[in-house]
Design a protein around this motif. Structure first.
Motif, mmCIF file in Angstrom:
data_model
loop_
_atom_site.group_PDB
_atom_site.id
_atom_site.type_symbol
_atom_site.label_atom_id
_atom_site.label_comp_id
_atom_site.label_asym_id
_atom_site.label_seq_id
_atom_site.Cartn_x
_atom_site.Cartn_y
_atom_site.Cartn_z
ATOM 1 N N ARG A 169 0.839 -1.201 0.000
ATOM 2 C CA ARG A 169 0.000 0.000 0.000
ATOM 3 C C ARG A 169 0.870 1.245 0.000
ATOM 4 N NH1 ARG A 169 -2.062 3.686 3.475
ATOM 5 N NH2 ARG A 169 -0.936 2.724 5.209
ATOM 6 N N HIS A 216 -8.136 5.207 0.225
ATOM 7 C CA HIS A 216 -8.586 4.838 1.572
ATOM 8 C C HIS A 216 -9.274 3.476 1.568
ATOM 9 C CE1 HIS A 216 -7.514 8.696 3.289
ATOM 10 N NE2 HIS A 216 -8.128 9.303 2.276
ATOM 11 N N GLY A 217 -8.958 2.693 2.584
ATOM 12 C CA GLY A 217 -9.575 1.380 2.719
ATOM 13 C C GLY A 217 -8.759 0.248 2.143
#
Length: 336
Positions: free
Chosen positions: A43, A137-138
């Motif tokens: 990420r 996001h997430g």
């Protein structure tokens, strides 16, 4: 009392104690020993890839506004076409390559350009704080072995078109490959009224604007094939042979641009017949794969993006989102 007795050490016990001490030192000092593997957070690497591509794009824009691109010819293709390089290629390379390699020193980073750090000016560390408009996001925190990762960078895709001020074809790209497979692709378009950054992480997520429409593709009355305007290598005959004489051929610059045309459903397929470098195609490969499309050689093989692999693919490219072409293997041309 006899204090003059001889003390005997158990050699096996002593060896065990020494081994435990050594293991404790290794465990507590991972930076100085290679026995503990380095991990990479994918990420964070995605965020760094996006930031690097956008910073490279800003350098490309800056140079375009200057009086001199410092254009040079760094070589020729097998077909004799000149391969240009400009100041923009080098500046973009500097911020992209060193931005990523300094944040992730344990991974292999491969760039089209080879400018040394001493020639790079005003290098600033990448800021990888997620922004709301990216749709990041997430996403999960996934950690993998650093040795399994290779990052491919194209600091300026479509340099020829850049020198001709055909800026709509220009992109900066970053691709992350895991065990040779493209899993993260970032394609940034620096020019235009709205700067666009497209990203995809296979099986994890993609940028909000990356939406493929099968309906749009099926509505086409005839096959629309996009090919290189400067390195097409007489691909016209191949297109007509496979798709029929009524096929429409679009000539365009930049593999990143052509890959996005496939991903958006604007064209049926992207075909490239001549040799092409892997930093040109890796990001597009990841984006198209994330949407369920196919990105292979003309001999129907997946590309290997390991650092140890050949950096140039000589077997051509076929990229498509068409279920018909993917499922029936129509585009397998070992005899072309």
């Amino acid at each position: 009392m006899n204090f003059g007795g001889t003390i005997r050490f158990n050699r096996v016990g002593l060896c065990i104690i020494c081994a435990l001490i050594i293991l404790c030192i290794i465990y507590l000092s991972p930076k100085h020993f290679s026995l503990q593997s380095d991990k990479v957070n994918l990420r964070r690497l995605l965020l760094a890839s996006i930031e690097a591509a956008e910073r490279g794009g800003r350098e490309v824009i800056k140079v375009s506004k200057e009086n001199n691109l410092n254009e040079e010819i760094k070589g020729k293709t097998k077909e004799g076409a000149k391969i240009p390089v400009t100041e923009a290629d080098y500046r973009s390379h500097c911020v992209m390559y060193y931005g990523i390699s300094k944040l992730f020193p344990s991974i292999n980073v491969i760039s089209e350009e080879k400018e040394g750090e001493k020639e790079c000016k005003n290098l600033v560390p990448l800021d990888i704080e997620p922004r709301g408009n990216l749709g990041i996001h997430g996403l999960p925190d996934v950690e993998v072995e650093a040795s399994e990762i290779t990052v491919w960078i194209d600091p300026l895709d479509a340099t020829q078109e850049y020198t001709e001020q055909l800026y709509n074809y220009v992109t900066t790209m970053v691709c992350v490959a895991y065990r040779g497979n493209p899993i993260i692709g970032v394609i940034h378009k620096p020019f235009g009224e709205e700067h666009k950054t497209v990203w995809a992480w296979v099986n994890k997520g993609k940028s909000p604007q990356l939406n493929f429409s099968k309906v749009k593709l099926k509505e086409k009355e005839k096959p629309v094939i996009i090919v290189s305007r400067s390195h097409h290598g007489n691909v016209d005959k191949l297109v007509k042979k496979v798709f029929g004489e009524n096929s429409e051929i679009i000539y365009a610059g930049g593999s990143g641009y052509k890959s996005l045309e496939v991903a958006s459903g604007n064209v049926t397929a992207y075909i490239h017949k001549t040799a092409i470098s892997k930093w040109d195609v890796c990001a597009g490969d990841a984006v198209i794969a994330s949407l369920g499309g196919s990105f292979k050689t003309l001999s129907n093989k997946y590309l290997d993006y390991k650092a140890s692999s050949e950096h140039v693919n000589t077997e051509g490219i076929l990229a498509t989102m068409s279920d018909h072409l993917v499922d029936n293997g129509k585009l397998t041309y070992t005899d072309v």
